[in-house]
Each structure stands twice: as structure tokens, then as C-alpha cells.
Design a protein around this motif. Structure first.
Motif, PDB file in Angstrom:
ATOM      1  N   ASP A 185       0.938  -1.168  -0.054  1.00 22.63           N
ATOM      2  CA  ASP A 185       0.072  -0.079   0.008  1.00 22.63           C
ATOM      3  C   ASP A 185       0.932   1.159   0.171  1.00 22.63           C
ATOM      4  N   MET A 186       0.264   2.426  -0.101  1.00 21.56           N
ATOM      5  CA  MET A 186       0.842   3.654   0.040  1.00 21.56           C
ATOM      6  C   MET A 186       0.702   3.909   1.554  1.00 21.56           C
ATOM      7  N   TYR A 187       1.646   4.175   2.379  1.00 26.51           N
ATOM      8  CA  TYR A 187       1.580   4.520   3.759  1.00 26.51           C
ATOM      9  C   TYR A 187       1.856   5.993   4.135  1.00 26.51           C
ATOM     10  N   TYR A 188       0.975   6.627   4.858  1.00 29.09           N
ATOM     11  CA  TYR A 188       0.881   7.985   5.307  1.00 29.09           C
ATOM     12  C   TYR A 188       1.077   8.077   6.839  1.00 29.09           C
ATOM     13  N   CYS A 189       1.486   9.190   7.234  1.00 27.36           N
ATOM     14  CA  CYS A 189       1.599   9.432   8.731  1.00 27.36           C
ATOM     15  C   CYS A 189       0.587  10.686   8.849  1.00 27.36           C
TER      16      CYS A 189
ATOM     17  N   GLN B 237       3.007  13.054   2.511  1.00 28.52           N
ATOM     18  CA  GLN B 237       2.799  12.781   1.087  1.00 28.52           C
ATOM     19  C   GLN B 237       2.998  11.117   0.696  1.00 28.52           C
ATOM     20  N   GLY B 238       3.245  10.677   1.732  1.00 23.59           N
ATOM     21  CA  GLY B 238       3.106   9.020   1.636  1.00 23.59           C
ATOM     22  C   GLY B 238       4.403   8.301   1.245  1.00 23.59           C
ATOM     23  N   THR B 239       4.515   7.027   1.581  1.00 22.02           N
ATOM     24  CA  THR B 239       5.657   6.229   1.183  1.00 22.02           C
ATOM     25  C   THR B 239       5.245   4.920   0.818  1.00 22.02           C
ATOM     26  N   LYS B 240       5.529   4.536  -0.632  1.00 29.34           N
ATOM     27  CA  LYS B 240       5.243   3.142  -0.966  1.00 29.34           C
ATOM     28  C   LYS B 240       5.806   1.877  -0.562  1.00 29.34           C
TER      29      LYS B 240
END
Length: 128
Positions: free
Chosen positions: A91-95, A120-123
Motif C-alpha cells: 500500500d501507500m503508507y501515510y502519517c 505525502q506518503g511512502t510506497k
């Protein structure tokens, strides 16, 4: 202005580990609730893990026992240690960060709607 910057995503084999980082700047309140969320294309953003300023944590059932959320308050960085990764974790992970609220809200249904400041998210890609 609050800014969050995620890093640490990548591609791993099933069973592997990754550690995501989220650098926080501009948040001046000593109290907060922070969370890691993930989102697949066409799906709702779901809460993975949360932590509050008292150190209380919450986890989605799907990651309990595999993921650990923690925060380095000296560096103002939020981490998500992900172990025993599965292809379903791709998934894309966001904080995200918000003011004081029950940390269990992070992993509640539609919990993402409570958060206004996002990175901005990290894949993350987990191969079988």
C-alpha cells in the motif's frame, strides 16, 4: 505550518521487514495523536497504528504482533517498524497528526477523517 515527511518505503519479499519514518515539523502543541495509515488505489484510507503524547498505542487487528509504532521525541520522528510483512501489506503508507483524541480512533472505521495534517506518503510493496 505543520509538515510531515514519510520515508523508508520500498520493496521486500514476504516475511521481510521495513521501518517507516515520519519527520514532523511545525507542530507546537505538547499533546497530540499521531497515526500511520495506508491506502490502496480505489480504497478507503485505513488506520494501521496510532500513538498519543502519553505513549498509548493502538493497532489494527491485521497488524497486531507484527508492527510496532513508536516516536523519538528528541528528534520528533514517528516510526513504524513492520515485521513479517505480507503481500496484503502492499500500500501507500501515510502519517498524520492531530490534537488530543482517543488513540483508538486511529484504527476505527473512517478514523482518517479525524486527521487534517498529512504527509505525502511512502510506497511499500511486498512480493510473495
Amino acid at each position: 505550518q505543520v509538515q510531515l515527511a514519510e520515508s523508508g518505503g520500498g520493496s521486500v519479499q514476504a516475511g521481510g521487514s521495513l521501518r517507516l519514518s515520519c519527520e514532523v515539523s511545525g507542530w507546537t502543541d505538547q499533546s497530540y495523536c499521531m497515526g500511520w495509515f495506508r491506502q490502496a488505489p480505489g480504497k478507503e484510507r485505513e488506520g494501521v497504528a496510532g500513538i498519543d503524547s502519553n505513549g498509548m498505542t493502538s493497532y489494527a487487528d491485521s497488524v497486531k504482533g507484527r508492527f510496532i509504532i513508536y516516536k523519538d521525541n528528541t528528534k520528533n520522528i514517528l516510526y513504524l517498524q513492520m515485521n513479517s510483512l505480507k503481500p496484503d501489506d502492499t500500500d501507500m503508507y501515510y502519517c498524520a497528526i492531530e490534537g488530543v483524541r482517543p488513540v483508538r480512533m486511529v484504527v476505527a472505521v473512517n478514523g482518517a477523517n479525524d486527521f487534517g495534517d498529512w504527509g505525502q506518503g511512502t510506497k511499500v510493496t511486498v512480493a510473495s
